[in-house]
Write a protein that holds these residues in place. Structure first.
Motif, short mmCIF file in Angstrom:
data_model
loop_
_atom_site.label_atom_id
_atom_site.label_comp_id
_atom_site.label_asym_id
_atom_site.label_seq_id
_atom_site.Cartn_x
_atom_site.Cartn_y
_atom_site.Cartn_z
N SER A 192 -8.31 -16.30 46.65
CA SER A 192 -9.06 -16.25 45.39
C SER A 192 -9.24 -14.79 45.04
CB SER A 192 -10.41 -16.97 45.50
OG SER A 192 -11.32 -16.25 46.31
N PHE A 193 -9.62 -14.54 43.78
CA PHE A 193 -9.59 -13.18 43.28
C PHE A 193 -10.65 -13.04 42.20
CE2 PHE A 193 -7.27 -9.56 41.21
CZ PHE A 193 -7.09 -8.79 42.35
N ASP A 194 -11.47 -11.98 42.25
CA ASP A 194 -12.55 -11.79 41.29
C ASP A 194 -12.64 -10.31 40.93
OD1 ASP A 194 -15.31 -12.73 40.09
OD2 ASP A 194 -15.76 -10.95 41.27
N VAL A 195 -12.77 -10.02 39.63
CA VAL A 195 -12.81 -8.63 39.17
C VAL A 195 -13.99 -8.45 38.20
CG1 VAL A 195 -11.57 -6.76 38.03
CG2 VAL A 195 -10.30 -8.47 39.35
N HIS A 196 -14.69 -7.32 38.34
CA HIS A 196 -15.76 -6.94 37.41
C HIS A 196 -15.83 -5.42 37.33
CE1 HIS A 196 -17.54 -10.94 36.99
NE2 HIS A 196 -17.42 -11.08 38.29
N ARG A 197 -16.50 -4.93 36.30
CA ARG A 197 -16.83 -3.51 36.21
C ARG A 197 -18.28 -3.33 36.66
NH1 ARG A 197 -18.35 -0.01 31.48
NH2 ARG A 197 -17.78 2.12 32.03
N SER A 204 -18.57 4.11 37.53
CA SER A 204 -18.46 2.76 36.92
C SER A 204 -17.10 2.13 37.19
CB SER A 204 -18.71 2.83 35.41
OG SER A 204 -20.01 3.29 35.13
N PRO A 205 -16.74 1.99 38.45
CA PRO A 205 -15.39 1.50 38.76
C PRO A 205 -15.23 0.02 38.48
CG PRO A 205 -16.69 1.62 40.76
CD PRO A 205 -17.53 2.22 39.67
N PHE A 206 -13.97 -0.39 38.40
CA PHE A 206 -13.61 -1.80 38.36
C PHE A 206 -13.35 -2.23 39.80
CE2 PHE A 206 -12.62 0.18 34.41
CZ PHE A 206 -13.04 -0.75 33.45
N VAL A 207 -13.95 -3.33 40.20
CA VAL A 207 -13.92 -3.75 41.59
C VAL A 207 -13.34 -5.16 41.70
CG1 VAL A 207 -15.31 -4.24 43.65
CG2 VAL A 207 -15.89 -2.29 42.18
N ALA A 208 -12.39 -5.32 42.60
CA ALA A 208 -11.78 -6.63 42.86
C ALA A 208 -12.16 -7.10 44.25
CB ALA A 208 -10.26 -6.54 42.74
N ASN A 246 -12.96 -13.79 55.55
CA ASN A 246 -12.51 -12.41 55.45
C ASN A 246 -12.14 -12.05 54.01
OD1 ASN A 246 -12.51 -11.53 58.32
ND2 ASN A 246 -11.09 -13.26 58.53
N ILE A 247 -12.64 -10.90 53.55
CA ILE A 247 -12.36 -10.44 52.21
C ILE A 247 -11.94 -8.98 52.24
CG2 ILE A 247 -13.99 -12.05 51.14
CD1 ILE A 247 -15.97 -9.73 50.86
N THR A 248 -11.22 -8.55 51.20
CA THR A 248 -10.90 -7.15 50.99
C THR A 248 -11.43 -6.75 49.62
OG1 THR A 248 -8.91 -7.24 52.36
CG2 THR A 248 -9.08 -5.42 50.80
N VAL A 249 -12.09 -5.61 49.54
CA VAL A 249 -12.64 -5.11 48.28
C VAL A 249 -11.83 -3.90 47.83
CG1 VAL A 249 -14.68 -4.12 47.16
CG2 VAL A 249 -14.95 -5.97 48.83
N TYR A 292 -15.72 -16.16 46.46
CA TYR A 292 -16.36 -14.86 46.65
C TYR A 292 -16.40 -14.16 45.30
CZ TYR A 292 -15.23 -16.16 51.40
OH TYR A 292 -15.11 -16.85 52.59
N ILE A 293 -17.59 -14.10 44.71
CA ILE A 293 -17.74 -13.65 43.33
C ILE A 293 -18.75 -12.51 43.28
CG2 ILE A 293 -18.45 -14.32 40.99
CD1 ILE A 293 -17.59 -17.20 41.80
N GLY A 294 -18.37 -11.41 42.63
CA GLY A 294 -19.25 -10.25 42.51
C GLY A 294 -20.23 -10.39 41.35
N HIS A 295 -21.36 -9.66 41.45
CA HIS A 295 -22.42 -9.74 40.44
C HIS A 295 -22.86 -8.32 40.07
CE1 HIS A 295 -22.72 -14.10 41.00
NE2 HIS A 295 -22.55 -13.83 42.28
#
Length: 391
Positions: free
Chosen positions: A294-299, A306-310, A319-322, A355-358
Motif C-alpha cells: 500500500s502507498f500513501d502520500v501527503h505534504r 514542508s516535504p512531501f512524504v510517502a 514493516n514500512i518505509t518512509v 498505513y496512512i499519514g496525518h
C-alpha cells in the motif's frame, strides 16, 4: 458472527473512465538507496481511534482504513473517513465509507470523535452515497481513497474526496470506477460528483490498477493523485512494484479541470518521454526499490521544508518505509524504516494494512500515522494511531 471482510487494496493508497482527452500519469524515480540502508525508527503506539458510540454506549466498532482532513475554515475540527465498518453488539454492517469528526489532536494525545449517525444516534451511516448507473451483481460500496482541502474564494470549508466504486461479490469482488466528489462541512452536503460518462474520471470492469488513485495533494494550483502498483507478490507480500502520480491543474473552480472536455483542461498522463493522452502509453520510471503493498502520500507543513512524504507498506508484518521529497513529483528518497506493532489474525481482521499519514496532526518532530490492527476488537480489527520521530 459477522461476514468476513473482503481483502482490499488500499489506495494512494489506501486507494477510472477514459475520455477522449485523457489525463496523464507522471512517473517519477527516487534515489537508488535501498530502504534497508535507511535508518530505523521506533513506532510509538497510541491506541485505537475511539468514538463516542464506543465510549458512551459500549459498542465495539471495527473500522477499516482511516483518512483525515481539515477544511479551509476549520470550524469543527478534523474529519475522519473510514472504510467498511461493523458494529457489535447491534450487528450493523456498513459497506462503504463512514465518517466522524474530532477536535484536532497532536501526537501523542488524541481526542475522542463523534460518529455520523442516523436520527436515533444509535447507528452509524454510510457517508459517501453510492452513485447511480452501475450494474454490480453484488453489493455496491463507495470506498474513499483520501481527502484534501481545496482553496476557494468562499469561506465554506470545501473538501475534495476521491473514491473507488467497488462491487463486493464474493470471489468476484472488483473495482468499477474512480470518482471525485466535493464535500461541504457547513451543510454536510456533496456536490460535483463526477458523473458516469463525464470526462477525466475512469471506469472499467475491473478498473485497471494504474487508474485507482488516492492521496490527493493540492500544491501550487495543481491537484496530485498517487498510486503504488505491485508487480510481483506472494502470500500477501509485495516484492516489486512502481509508484505513479497523476496531476491536473485546478481551474477557476475546483472541478473546472475535471469537467473540461479539452486537452488543456482535462487530466494529463505524463509519460517520462513525452506527453500522451493514452493511458496505455503512459509508463513509469519506477521507485527504486519499491514494494508497495500500500502507498500513501501527503505534504507535511509542520516538517522543515514542508516535504512531501510517502509511507510504503513493505509487507504484511507491519514493516514500512518512509520516503520524502521537496517536490510532489519526486525524486523521493528513503528517510527511514519502521515496524508497526501489528498482529495478523485468522479472524475477520485479517492482515496488517492501511498505513496512512496525518499531516494536520503531525508536529515538527513527530510523524502521526494510523494503521489497521487486525487483532483489536476480538480479532475483528480496528484503526489505531501511532507516531514516529521525524528527526
Amino acid at each position: 458472527m459477522r461476514a468476513a471482510r473482503p481483502r482490499r487494496r488500499f489506495l494512494g493508497l489506501t486507494a477510472t473512465m477514459v475520455s477522449a482527452a485523457l489525463s496523464a500519469i507522471l512517473a517519477f524515480t527516487v534515489g537508488t538507496a535501498a530502504p534497508a540502508a535507511a535508518a530505523t525508527r521506533t513506532v510509538n503506539d497510541i491506541g485505537p481511534v475511539v468514538s463516542s458510540l464506543e465510549l458512551n454506549k459500549g459498542y465495539e466498532i471495527s473500522r477499516d482504513c482511516g483518512f483525515t482532513g481539515v477544511p479551509q475554515a476549520n470550524v469543527i475540527g478534523v474529519l475522519w473517513l473510514f472504510c467498511d465498518t461493523a458494529v457489535s453488539p447491534t450487528g450493523q454492517r456498513v459497506w462503504g465509507t463512514t465518517a466522524g469528526t474530532a477536535q484536532a489532536f497532536t501526537a501523542p494525545s488524541q481526542s475522542l470523535f463523534g460518529d455520523f449517525t442516523d436520527a436515533s444516534g444509535n447507528n452509524v451511516v454510510q457517508f459517501i452515497p453510492n452513485p447511480s448507473g452501475f450494474s454490480c451483481g453484488g453489493t455496491l460500496a463507495a470506498w474513499a481513497s483520501g481527502i484534501a482541502s481545496i482553496p476557494t474564494s468562499s469561506p465554506n470549508p470545501l473538501l475534495i474526496i476521491p473514491y473507488v466504486v467497488m462491487c463486493l461479490n464474493g470471489t468476484n469482488t472488483r473495482p468499477l470506477a474512480l470518482r471525485i466528489v466535493d464535500y461541504d462541512y457547513t451543510t454536510n452536503t456533496f456536490s460535483n460528483d463526477s458523473p458516469v460518462g463525464g470526462t477525466g474520471i475512469f471506469t472499467g470492469n475491473p478498473l485497471a490498477d494504474n487508474r485507482i488513485l488516492g492521496s490527493p495533494v493540492v500544491y501550487n494550483g495543481s491537484l496530485y493523485f498517487y498510486t503504488g502498483l505491485c508487480t510481483s507478490s506472494a502470500f500477501g507480500d509485495c516484492s516489486a512494484g512502481t509508484a505513479q502520480v497523476a496531476k491536473v491543474t485546478l481551474g477557476s473552480t475546483p472541478f473546472a479541470a475535471y469537467n473540461a472536455s479539452n486537452q488543456s483542461g482535462g487530466h494529463r498522463w505524463l509519460d517520462p518521454r513525452n506527453y500522451t493522452f493514452s493511458t496505455l502509453a503512459a509508463t513509469s520510471g519506477g521507485f527504486t526499490p519499491i514494494t508497495p503493498a500500500s502507498f500513501d502520500v501527503h505534504r507535511y507543513p509542520a516538517f522543515s521544508g514542508s516535504p512531501f512524504v510517502a509511507i510504503e507498506q513493505d509487507d504484511i508484518g507491519g514493516n514500512i518505509t518512509v520516503f520524502s521529497s521537496s517536490s510532489p513529483t519526486g525524486p523521493f528518497t528513503p528517510r527511514f524504516t519502521a515496524a508497526v506493532p501489528c498482529n495478523s489474525t485468522t479472524g475477520d481482521g485479517g492482515l496488517c494494512r492501511a498505513y496512512i499519514g496525518h499531516p494536520e496532526s503531525s508536529t515538527s518532530s513527530k510523524l502521526m500515522l494510523s494503521y489497521f490492527q487486525p487483532s483489536d476488537s476480538h480479532g475483528n480489527g480496528h484503526v489505531r494511531t501511532a507516531w514516529i520521530p521525524w528527526s
